[in-house]
Design a protein around this motif. Sequence first.
Motif, PDB file in Angstrom:
ATOM      1  N   ALA A 147       1.016  -1.123  -0.095  1.00 19.11           N
ATOM      2  CA  ALA A 147      -0.054   0.023  -0.050  1.00 19.11           C
ATOM      3  C   ALA A 147       0.854   1.323   0.067  1.00 19.11           C
ATOM      4  O   ALA A 147       1.743   1.220   0.732  1.00 19.11           O
ATOM      5  CB  ALA A 147      -0.950   0.136   1.193  1.00 19.11           C
ATOM      6  N   VAL A 148       0.440   2.219  -0.948  1.00 20.82           N
ATOM      7  CA  VAL A 148       1.174   3.541  -0.934  1.00 20.82           C
ATOM      8  C   VAL A 148       0.141   4.511  -0.772  1.00 20.82           C
ATOM      9  O   VAL A 148      -0.920   4.483  -1.461  1.00 20.82           O
ATOM     10  CB  VAL A 148       1.902   3.551  -2.176  1.00 20.82           C
ATOM     11  N   SER A 149       0.525   5.718  -0.041  1.00 18.55           N
ATOM     12  CA  SER A 149      -0.414   6.868   0.077  1.00 18.55           C
ATOM     13  C   SER A 149       0.266   7.977  -0.349  1.00 18.55           C
ATOM     14  O   SER A 149       1.646   8.148   0.272  1.00 18.55           O
ATOM     15  CB  SER A 149      -0.954   7.171   1.453  1.00 18.55           C
ATOM     16  N   ALA A 150      -0.259   8.963  -1.147  1.00 18.29           N
ATOM     17  CA  ALA A 150       0.764  10.094  -1.603  1.00 18.29           C
ATOM     18  C   ALA A 150      -0.302  10.876  -2.256  1.00 18.29           C
ATOM     19  O   ALA A 150      -1.673  10.758  -2.421  1.00 18.29           O
ATOM     20  CB  ALA A 150       1.560   9.576  -2.692  1.00 18.29           C
ATOM     21  N   GLU A 151       0.140  12.409  -2.563  1.00 14.27           N
ATOM     22  CA  GLU A 151      -0.767  13.223  -3.214  1.00 14.27           C
ATOM     23  C   GLU A 151      -1.048  12.658  -4.569  1.00 14.27           C
ATOM     24  O   GLU A 151      -0.320  12.044  -5.240  1.00 14.27           O
ATOM     25  CB  GLU A 151       0.146  14.553  -3.342  1.00 14.27           C
ATOM     26  N   VAL A 152      -1.992  13.397  -4.838  1.00 14.73           N
ATOM     27  CA  VAL A 152      -2.776  12.625  -6.110  1.00 14.73           C
ATOM     28  C   VAL A 152      -1.690  12.940  -7.412  1.00 14.73           C
ATOM     29  O   VAL A 152      -1.738  12.452  -8.369  1.00 14.73           O
ATOM     30  CB  VAL A 152      -4.112  13.413  -6.404  1.00 14.73           C
ATOM     31  N   LYS A 153      -1.255  14.396  -7.403  1.00 14.83           N
ATOM     32  CA  LYS A 153      -0.370  14.653  -8.423  1.00 14.83           C
ATOM     33  C   LYS A 153       0.705  13.653  -8.660  1.00 14.83           C
ATOM     34  O   LYS A 153       1.656  13.726  -9.747  1.00 14.83           O
ATOM     35  CB  LYS A 153       0.254  16.037  -8.635  1.00 14.83           C
ATOM     36  N   LYS A 197     -22.539  -2.200  12.370  1.00 18.57           N
ATOM     37  CA  LYS A 197     -22.686  -1.464  11.471  1.00 18.57           C
ATOM     38  C   LYS A 197     -21.853   0.145  11.826  1.00 18.57           C
ATOM     39  O   LYS A 197     -21.315   0.484  10.923  1.00 18.57           O
ATOM     40  CB  LYS A 197     -24.362  -0.538  11.506  1.00 18.57           C
ATOM     41  N   SER A 198     -22.155   0.593  13.089  1.00 23.17           N
ATOM     42  CA  SER A 198     -21.296   1.810  13.331  1.00 23.17           C
ATOM     43  C   SER A 198     -19.682   1.313  13.322  1.00 23.17           C
ATOM     44  O   SER A 198     -19.065   2.155  12.894  1.00 23.17           O
ATOM     45  CB  SER A 198     -21.473   2.115  14.750  1.00 23.17           C
ATOM     46  N   MET A 199     -19.325   0.163  13.575  1.00 21.59           N
ATOM     47  CA  MET A 199     -17.755  -0.381  13.407  1.00 21.59           C
ATOM     48  C   MET A 199     -17.395  -0.226  11.840  1.00 21.59           C
ATOM     49  O   MET A 199     -16.514   0.491  11.444  1.00 21.59           O
ATOM     50  CB  MET A 199     -17.561  -1.581  13.996  1.00 21.59           C
ATOM     51  N   LEU A 200     -18.388  -0.756  11.336  1.00 18.78           N
ATOM     52  CA  LEU A 200     -18.242  -0.681   9.617  1.00 18.78           C
ATOM     53  C   LEU A 200     -17.923   0.676   9.367  1.00 18.78           C
ATOM     54  O   LEU A 200     -16.910   0.971   8.342  1.00 18.78           O
ATOM     55  CB  LEU A 200     -19.117  -1.457   9.049  1.00 18.78           C
ATOM     56  N   MET A 201     -18.963   1.390   9.485  1.00 22.73           N
ATOM     57  CA  MET A 201     -18.886   2.913   9.188  1.00 22.73           C
ATOM     58  C   MET A 201     -17.741   3.764   9.632  1.00 22.73           C
ATOM     59  O   MET A 201     -17.028   4.308   8.784  1.00 22.73           O
ATOM     60  CB  MET A 201     -20.207   3.680   9.494  1.00 22.73           C
ATOM     61  N   MET A 202     -17.362   3.452  10.831  1.00 23.11           N
ATOM     62  CA  MET A 202     -16.282   3.953  11.393  1.00 23.11           C
ATOM     63  C   MET A 202     -14.994   3.570  11.037  1.00 23.11           C
ATOM     64  O   MET A 202     -14.193   4.468  10.387  1.00 23.11           O
ATOM     65  CB  MET A 202     -16.176   3.744  12.895  1.00 23.11           C
ATOM     66  N   ASN A 203     -14.783   2.343  10.486  1.00 22.71           N
ATOM     67  CA  ASN A 203     -13.423   2.022   9.961  1.00 22.71           C
ATOM     68  C   ASN A 203     -13.414   2.423   8.406  1.00 22.71           C
ATOM     69  O   ASN A 203     -12.324   2.716   8.030  1.00 22.71           O
ATOM     70  CB  ASN A 203     -13.607   0.350   9.759  1.00 22.71           C
ATOM     71  N   LEU A 204     -14.662   2.731   7.876  1.00 25.70           N
ATOM     72  CA  LEU A 204     -14.437   3.090   6.491  1.00 25.70           C
ATOM     73  C   LEU A 204     -14.412   4.713   6.392  1.00 25.70           C
ATOM     74  O   LEU A 204     -14.448   5.124   5.265  1.00 25.70           O
ATOM     75  CB  LEU A 204     -15.764   2.325   5.893  1.00 25.70           C
ATOM     76  N   GLU A 205     -13.920   5.358   7.412  1.00 26.33           N
ATOM     77  CA  GLU A 205     -13.908   6.633   7.463  1.00 26.33           C
ATOM     78  C   GLU A 205     -12.311   6.935   6.887  1.00 26.33           C
ATOM     79  O   GLU A 205     -12.017   7.979   6.407  1.00 26.33           O
ATOM     80  CB  GLU A 205     -14.001   7.180   8.833  1.00 26.33           C
ATOM     81  N   SER A 206     -11.568   5.932   7.216  1.00 20.46           N
ATOM     82  CA  SER A 206     -10.082   5.844   6.949  1.00 20.46           C
ATOM     83  C   SER A 206      -9.838   5.704   5.516  1.00 20.46           C
ATOM     84  O   SER A 206     -10.209   4.383   5.070  1.00 20.46           O
ATOM     85  CB  SER A 206      -9.248   5.554   8.059  1.00 20.46           C
ATOM     86  N   ARG A 207      -9.170   6.464   4.772  1.00 25.73           N
ATOM     87  CA  ARG A 207      -8.903   5.856   3.276  1.00 25.73           C
ATOM     88  C   ARG A 207      -7.931   4.564   3.416  1.00 25.73           C
ATOM     89  O   ARG A 207      -8.252   3.774   2.567  1.00 25.73           O
ATOM     90  CB  ARG A 207      -7.950   6.918   2.568  1.00 25.73           C
ATOM     91  N   PRO A 208      -6.946   4.387   4.134  1.00 28.01           N
ATOM     92  CA  PRO A 208      -6.294   3.179   4.025  1.00 28.01           C
ATOM     93  C   PRO A 208      -7.143   1.928   4.217  1.00 28.01           C
ATOM     94  O   PRO A 208      -7.055   0.829   3.501  1.00 28.01           O
ATOM     95  CB  PRO A 208      -5.110   2.949   5.311  1.00 28.01           C
ATOM     96  N   ASP A 234     -10.417  -2.590   1.677  1.00 28.33           N
ATOM     97  CA  ASP A 234     -11.688  -3.062   1.850  1.00 28.33           C
ATOM     98  C   ASP A 234     -11.998  -3.329  -0.168  1.00 28.33           C
ATOM     99  O   ASP A 234     -12.487  -4.293  -0.389  1.00 28.33           O
ATOM    100  CB  ASP A 234     -12.525  -2.150   2.140  1.00 28.33           C
ATOM    101  N   VAL A 235     -11.619  -2.130  -0.878  1.00 32.24           N
ATOM    102  CA  VAL A 235     -11.883  -2.271  -2.259  1.00 32.24           C
ATOM    103  C   VAL A 235     -10.969  -3.501  -2.749  1.00 32.24           C
ATOM    104  O   VAL A 235     -11.296  -4.324  -3.481  1.00 32.24           O
ATOM    105  CB  VAL A 235     -11.337  -1.197  -2.774  1.00 32.24           C
ATOM    106  N   GLY A 236      -9.732  -3.480  -2.272  1.00 29.73           N
ATOM    107  CA  GLY A 236      -8.908  -4.537  -3.014  1.00 29.73           C
ATOM    108  C   GLY A 236      -9.268  -5.989  -2.407  1.00 29.73           C
ATOM    109  O   GLY A 236      -9.423  -6.888  -3.605  1.00 29.73           O
ATOM    110  N   ARG A 237      -9.504  -6.168  -1.241  1.00 24.99           N
ATOM    111  CA  ARG A 237      -9.928  -7.388  -0.940  1.00 24.99           C
ATOM    112  C   ARG A 237     -11.298  -8.013  -1.459  1.00 24.99           C
ATOM    113  O   ARG A 237     -11.164  -8.988  -2.151  1.00 24.99           O
ATOM    114  CB  ARG A 237     -10.226  -7.608   0.717  1.00 24.99           C
ATOM    115  N   GLN A 238     -12.005  -6.941  -1.669  1.00 17.55           N
ATOM    116  CA  GLN A 238     -13.415  -7.427  -2.036  1.00 17.55           C
ATOM    117  C   GLN A 238     -13.490  -7.865  -3.763  1.00 17.55           C
ATOM    118  O   GLN A 238     -13.975  -8.735  -4.059  1.00 17.55           O
ATOM    119  CB  GLN A 238     -14.757  -6.135  -1.951  1.00 17.55           C
ATOM    120  N   VAL A 239     -12.976  -7.078  -4.652  1.00 15.00           N
ATOM    121  CA  VAL A 239     -12.756  -6.949  -5.964  1.00 15.00           C
ATOM    122  C   VAL A 239     -11.727  -8.450  -6.154  1.00 15.00           C
ATOM    123  O   VAL A 239     -12.063  -9.063  -7.023  1.00 15.00           O
ATOM    124  CB  VAL A 239     -11.946  -5.875  -6.341  1.00 15.00           C
TER     125      VAL A 239
END
Length: 447
Positions: A74-80, A354-365, A370-375
């Motif tokens: 995983a890598v996080s950086a500015e969009v540019k 539900k609240s745990m799910l929503m709280m976890n999905l507040e953070s981008r990493p 989640d996207v990676g695993r599900q796809v």
Amino acid sequence: GYPNISLSTPLPGIPKPLFASVDGQEKYETKITTLENELDKKNLHFLKDEILLTLEKHGGICDCQTSRDTTMYAVSAEVKGLDTVVSLLSDAVLQPRLLDEELEMTRMAVRFELEDLNMRPDPEPLLTEMIHAAAYRGNTVGLPRFCPAENVDKIDKNVLHSYLRNYYRPERMVLAGVGIEHEQLVESARKYLLDVKPVWGTSSAPNVDLSVAQYTGGIVKMEKDMSDVSLGPTPIPELTHIMIGLESCSYLEDDFIPFAVLNMMMGGGGSFSAGGPGKGMFTRLYLNVLNRHHWMYNATSYHHSYEDSGLLCIHASADPRQVREMVEIITREFIQMGGSAGEMELERAKTQLKSMLMMNLESRPVIFEDVGRQVLSTGKRKLPHELCHLISSVTAGDIKRVTTKMLRSKPAVAALGDLMELPSYEHIQAALSSKDGRLPRTYRLFR
């Protein structure tokens, strides 16, 4: 003060509040494109000084984690800095240098970790390893996740290359991006991932293990003197740890959601953790076990779910002399899962999930994990509001149904510590097949 005003009555003279509204839909959709070489989409890496330096220019960070069934770079950086980041991932995943001195340093680190694993005051990682070995004896997710000490020296560049050649293949990879235009990501992926020849070369026929997990049930015991673990200024008493699990289901099945609710309903934790709302103080393992039996140090429910099987287990720990009673308390809890769930506890567990799910999905990493695993596993992604809807629809009947199915499976048992008082596997199995979860009575002449 205002006498006799209820809390729901607006205070005189205060303007009407405006609340932030949520429309239940995500503002952004998840788009999926399959590239011509069948690379799905997913963020990947190998921590190197130059990678970190390049990333710093774009305000970026990176890390790599592995679980029993996926590796995630995983890598996080500015969009540019998108192009730089994708080309870095491509290099890290497809062109790692694997120098001899790096391998030697990694071997030393692995040896240290293996020693540390047995010395840790928290036996959770070791027990999780043991219960998987018991539940899936000799196959798939039951195989050791930690490298056996005798194999550390055998792993060299050739071994790693042959592993990478088989498993780091386009059809097994997903590149996931969060907070980025889909087309830009696809363009970068085409540029840096599409026709790249990996450093280990390509082979047309991969030699990939596609075995389906075979649930076996069984017991794994480790007699261990746990008294040395409790050194330090406040010595923890010597404890024996038990984990009992039963087969649940894969995360691809519809029953995955009721099992997640059931796991939340059981909850639990350590007897010393500070309580409070959201801490699960109303879960069954707190109310029925920790609050009633003060000698129990821990009672926690866990749900591990994979592509073709799953395991719901309870970890409990107590003084070695009370192991028999502790096992019976846990087997009774398993049997009681098959009774009717109270409306209140069910609603509470659903809300908490539900609240745990929503709280976890507040953070981008977490989102792109989640996207990676599900796809990777399903080829598509369920959005949070869809998952919340599925959670809301779980009924007491669903919980009863999945529990009944689960109780037909053979138990998996992991036991660590002083096991003098541990009931036999056959007795644990008998308790889990009985009406009340009690262990068969044994009479001993000499104690």
